[in-house]
Write an enzyme that holds these catalytic residues in place. Structure first.
Site, short mmCIF file in Angstrom:
data_model
loop_
_atom_site.label_atom_id
_atom_site.label_comp_id
_atom_site.label_asym_id
_atom_site.label_seq_id
_atom_site.Cartn_x
_atom_site.Cartn_y
_atom_site.Cartn_z
N LYS A 1 64.24 -28.15 -29.30
CA LYS A 1 65.46 -27.48 -28.85
C LYS A 1 66.52 -28.51 -28.44
O LYS A 1 67.62 -28.14 -28.02
CB LYS A 1 65.16 -26.55 -27.67
CG LYS A 1 64.31 -25.36 -28.06
CD LYS A 1 63.98 -24.50 -26.86
CE LYS A 1 65.19 -23.78 -26.33
NZ LYS A 1 64.86 -22.87 -25.22
N TYR B 1 79.25 -22.45 -12.44
CA TYR B 1 77.86 -22.92 -12.58
C TYR B 1 76.97 -22.17 -11.58
O TYR B 1 77.37 -21.90 -10.44
CB TYR B 1 77.85 -24.42 -12.29
CG TYR B 1 76.55 -25.13 -12.57
CD1 TYR B 1 76.15 -25.39 -13.87
CD2 TYR B 1 75.73 -25.52 -11.51
CE1 TYR B 1 74.95 -26.04 -14.12
CE2 TYR B 1 74.54 -26.18 -11.75
CZ TYR B 1 74.16 -26.43 -13.05
OH TYR B 1 72.98 -27.08 -13.29
N TYR C 1 75.86 -14.90 -24.59
CA TYR C 1 74.39 -14.88 -24.68
C TYR C 1 73.80 -13.92 -23.63
O TYR C 1 72.99 -13.04 -23.94
CB TYR C 1 73.85 -16.31 -24.48
CG TYR C 1 72.36 -16.37 -24.29
CD1 TYR C 1 71.49 -16.30 -25.37
CD2 TYR C 1 71.81 -16.48 -23.00
CE1 TYR C 1 70.11 -16.34 -25.19
CE2 TYR C 1 70.44 -16.53 -22.81
CZ TYR C 1 69.59 -16.45 -23.91
OH TYR C 1 68.23 -16.49 -23.73
#
Ligand code: NAD
Length: 334
Positions: free
Chosen positions: A199, A291, A160
């Site tokens: 979402k 992360y 993405y």
């Protein structure tokens, strides 16, 4: 709320992804503030199809557009026949928000086709109509780079993020080739606010934690969440950015955030204060490798070139969002 001096009345405005979170807020903004504008929403809406991660392939939802009076075209940006339905219009402004917005989709082919190939097609329309092109890039282009995240230093860590990075490269090339065209990329950080509910698991932690608290449970956070910081930005400031991007001092790619990082612990604490609960916090180990622990956008060039001026603090944004969080509690995502 009027954000700059452009009069969008009598202008024709395309919003791709207009049934999604940001796109639908933009559609309603134009309708309310410029009643003589012609607004066209293009979105594939949702079907039952899911990705490997179990999330829906697209999140557009009709409920985001209740009250919208403009044209709606249900179509896929990957499909040229669908896109040809736009030929009958001559656009003044294009806001390109349609995308696979789920950062945890790892099917590179579908992401690149949807987010990148279609961008060429939308740019062709902008060129043909000499329309202003404002498109959604993302903070995911920075990957795990240390704060402050600054345009020009990118390191996407997932497909993405790479797709948005590729869009930014294409936009820069087009800007150089066609200097008269206005092309602006907006790198949104963590956006929250009304119309994000559909979402589902990819909505902001603000609504997700709000609903956990309303269910009577302690908000669940990763261990050390007081040290995990994000640059949260309210949808109102994101709308401001979209509008101001229509008249930039310079084409370019701009961070859209507040520049002020806040922790997930603070989010949970503000929500509990607003909801008048005292449920404590339940902590658990973060299962994700790689992360990002800290985001804080450098917004100096957004201030300078777009006159972008974020106005909503996290406290104000959450406080004004509470009635909507309450209204949607217990609703079905589907
Ligand atoms: N919300 C955020 O925090 C955030 C952060 C960074 C970037 N962005 C970007 O901003 C844009 C808008 O994000 P959002 O939060 O509103 O997401 P969203 O998922 O609510 O909106 C995207 C819309 O695009 C539509 N869409 C998806 N695939 C399509 C296709 N093939 N053809 C036609 N329509 C399609 C979906 O149905 C949906 O309505 C996206 O490009 C996203 O990547 C959002």
């Amino acid at each position: 709320m009027m954000n700059n001096k452009i009069d969008f009345n009598n202008k024709t405005i395309l919003i791709t992804g207009g049934a999604g979170f940001i796109g639908s807020n933009l559609a309603i903004y134009f309708q309310e503030n410029f009643p003589k504008s012609k607004i066209i929403v293009f979105d594939c809406f949702r079907s039952d199809e899911v990705f490997q991660n179990g999330n829906l392939k697209s999140f557009g939802h009709f409920k985001n557009l209740i009250g919208f009076n403009g044209d709606i075209i249900c179509g896929n940006i990957n499909n040229n026949d669908d896109l040809s339905q736009l030929n009958k219009y001559k656009f003044d402004f294009i806001f390109h928000h349609a995308a696979i917005s789920d950062t945890r989709v790892y099917d590179q082919e579908i992401i690149m086709k949807t987010n990148v190939n279609s961008f060429y097609d939308l740019l062709k329309i902008a060129l043909k109509d000499q329309a202003v092109m404002v498109y959604a890039s993302s903070a995911a282009t920075y990957g795990n780079l240390p704060s402050p995240q600054t345009v020009g230093k990118e390191n996407p860590e997932n497909p993405y993020g790479f797709s948005k990075y590729a869009m930014d490269k294409i936009a820069t090339k087009y800007s150089n080739e066609y200097p008269d065209l206005t092309i602006v990329g907006l790198r949104f950080f963590n956006v929250y606010g009304p119309r994000e509910f559909y979402k589902a698991k990819t909505s902001s932690m603000i609504i997700q934690l709000g609903h956990q608290i309303l269910s009577g449970k302690a908000p669940r956070l990763f261990n050390n969440s007081n040290k995990i910081l994000r640059d949260f930005v309210s949808i109102e400031d994101v709308i401001q950015a979209n509008i101001k991007a229509c008249k930039p001092k310079n084409n370019g790619i701009y961070n859209i955030a507040t520049g002020i990082p806040r922790s997930f612990q603070e989010v949970a604490d503000i929500l509990q204060k607003e909801l008048k609960t005292n449920l404590g916090t339940e902590y658990f180990a973060n299962p994700y490798d790689g992360y990002q622990y800290h985001t804080q956008a450098d917004i100096s060039s957004s201030r300078k070139n777009l006159d972008f001026d974020p106005k909503i603090t996290l406290e104000e944004g959450i406080s004004s969002y509470i009635p909507e969080i309450k209204r949607l509690y217990g609703e079905d995502f589907s």
